[in-house]
Design an enzyme around this catalytic site. Sequence first.
Site, PDB file in Angstrom:
ATOM      1  N   ARG A 107      -4.350  14.270 -14.042  1.00  0.00           N
ATOM      2  CA  ARG A 107      -4.231  13.112 -13.146  1.00  0.00           C
ATOM      3  C   ARG A 107      -3.503  12.038 -13.934  1.00  0.00           C
ATOM      4  NH1 ARG A 107      -8.688  10.197  -9.396  1.00  0.00           N
ATOM      5  NH2 ARG A 107      -8.016  11.951  -8.127  1.00  0.00           N
ATOM      6  N   HIS A 134      -0.992  13.901  -3.887  1.00  0.00           N
ATOM      7  CA  HIS A 134      -2.366  14.331  -4.190  1.00  0.00           C
ATOM      8  C   HIS A 134      -2.618  15.664  -3.476  1.00  0.00           C
ATOM      9  CE1 HIS A 134      -6.360  14.171  -5.549  1.00  0.00           C
ATOM     10  NE2 HIS A 134      -6.864  13.210  -4.804  1.00  0.00           N
ATOM     11  N   GLN A 137      -6.231  17.325  -2.743  1.00  0.00           N
ATOM     12  CA  GLN A 137      -6.985  16.654  -1.685  1.00  0.00           C
ATOM     13  C   GLN A 137      -6.605  17.215  -0.318  1.00  0.00           C
ATOM     14  OE1 GLN A 137      -9.390  14.018  -1.866  1.00  0.00           O
ATOM     15  NE2 GLN A 137      -9.647  14.745   0.213  1.00  0.00           N
ATOM     16  N   ASP A 225      -6.766   5.638   4.008  1.00  0.00           N
ATOM     17  CA  ASP A 225      -7.052   5.610   2.572  1.00  0.00           C
ATOM     18  C   ASP A 225      -7.080   4.141   2.152  1.00  0.00           C
ATOM     19  OD1 ASP A 225      -7.398   6.341  -0.096  1.00  0.00           O
ATOM     20  OD2 ASP A 225      -5.304   6.914  -0.420  1.00  0.00           O
ATOM     21  N   CYS A 266     -10.062  10.382   1.919  1.00  0.00           N
ATOM     22  CA  CYS A 266     -10.212  11.149   0.672  1.00  0.00           C
ATOM     23  C   CYS A 266     -11.319  10.587  -0.211  1.00  0.00           C
ATOM     24  CB  CYS A 266      -8.891  11.195  -0.082  1.00  0.00           C
ATOM     25  SG  CYS A 266      -8.319   9.576  -0.654  1.00  0.00           S
ATOM     26  N   ARG A 294     -13.186  19.968  -1.773  1.00  0.00           N
ATOM     27  CA  ARG A 294     -12.380  19.849  -2.992  1.00  0.00           C
ATOM     28  C   ARG A 294     -12.779  20.956  -3.966  1.00  0.00           C
ATOM     29  NH1 ARG A 294     -10.197  15.002  -4.493  1.00  0.00           N
ATOM     30  NH2 ARG A 294      -9.169  16.273  -6.073  1.00  0.00           N
TER      31      ARG A 294
HETATM   32  N1   CP Z   1     -10.417  11.759  -3.605  1.00  0.00           N
HETATM   33  C1   CP Z   1     -10.346  11.751  -4.947  1.00  0.00           C
HETATM   34  O1   CP Z   1      -9.421  12.303  -5.560  1.00  0.00           O
HETATM   35  O2   CP Z   1     -11.384  11.112  -5.554  1.00  0.00           O
HETATM   36  P1   CP Z   1     -11.521  10.731  -7.083  1.00  0.00           P
HETATM   37  O3   CP Z   1     -10.535   9.637  -7.385  1.00  0.00           O
HETATM   38  O4   CP Z   1     -12.936  10.285  -7.229  1.00  0.00           O
HETATM   39  O5   CP Z   1     -11.220  11.952  -7.924  1.00  0.00           O
HETATM   40  N1  NVA Z   2      -4.482   6.478  -2.935  1.00  0.00           N
HETATM   41  C1  NVA Z   2      -5.616   6.515  -3.832  1.00  0.00           C
HETATM   42  C2  NVA Z   2      -6.268   7.851  -3.814  1.00  0.00           C
HETATM   43  C3  NVA Z   2      -7.488   7.981  -4.676  1.00  0.00           C
HETATM   44  C4  NVA Z   2      -8.078   9.360  -4.646  1.00  0.00           C
HETATM   45  C5  NVA Z   2      -5.165   6.143  -5.230  1.00  0.00           C
HETATM   46  O1  NVA Z   2      -4.128   6.650  -5.672  1.00  0.00           O
HETATM   47  O2  NVA Z   2      -5.830   5.333  -5.861  1.00  0.00           O
END
Ligand code: CP
Ligand code: NVA
Length: 308
Positions: A107, A134, A137, A225, A266, A294
């Site tokens: 990530r 992502h 997800q 989101d 998400c 997930r």
């Molecule tokens: N939805 C998601 O990816 O959550 P986290 O940021 O908690 O991993």
């Molecule tokens: N759009 C959000 C998703 C988190 C899972 C971010 O990137 O922070």
Amino acid sequence: MTHFLDIHTTDPAALRSIIDQARTMKTARQGRPRGAPDDDQPLAGRMVALIFEKPSTRTRVSFDVGARQMGGETMVLSGSDLQLGHGETIADTARVLSRYVDLIMIRTFDDSVLTEMADHADVPVINGLTDRSHPCQIMADVMTYEEHRGPIRGRKVVWCGDGNNVCASFLHAAGQFGFDMVFTGPPQLDPEAGFVDLARQQGVEVTIERDPARAVEGADLVVTDTWVSMHDSQSSKERRHTMLRAYQVNDALMARARPDALFMHCLPAHREEEVTSSVMDGPHSVILDEAENRLHAQKAIMRWCLGV
Ligand code: CP
Ligand code: NVA
């Protein structure tokens, strides 16, 4: 090398086989304690590195638990603990980690970090979120939709709010799984035009509709989101909230969708901002199934990457 970097760059047949496998594996372990091993142990003897340059609850825990259920070992690494956060190149990090581990999930911020990691790793790399997409997800989201309502092909998915990384992966999935999408949000926060064009070239309808009430007419699935993503500056918060306030998903908006429409997010959510608690906890919401899936979807992604 079989990387899982994005939905639009993964073969549609592979995407479908991942969802099928996820469902099979989920069914096979129904009722067991979370920590109990699966009957099959395809990751036995495999080491998985989970690298986080941003915070995470779901991705961190679901990858860790999933790998262990399949017999694998895991190590969770934060970007700042690694030399990566102190000037070592991504390419060198990728080459070195490939001598220790069998699979890397990362990530990160800029998607160039992900692609450079994948270019130089000798082991599969999985995208656990970048500023731009992502994919894990949305694999879980497609699985969740189909569990509740059957095939997603031909359905109408409405994205409300910021055309961000999660929205991008939904657009990628629209083209690959064959569902139509409507984006409703302010023009300043439109999704990447290239992703919209790509989905259209794949034969699905993508519509931009500035009026959220019109956008959700006939929706099978409404998704939103956070209004401020992890890569967005905190100083943009007020401006973003002002632009996005009209796109909140609330009971009045959901009432305009189909009566059997689902609601997804998400998570993490900011209750009473992008969505009200009444929708989050209401009859359309499948947010906890999304979160659970997930785990199952990513187990299938890890197996596909490793060919096991
Ligand atoms: N939805 C998601 O990816 O959550 P986290 O940021 O908690 O991993
Ligand atoms: N759009 C959000 C998703 C988190 C899972 C971010 O990137 O922070």
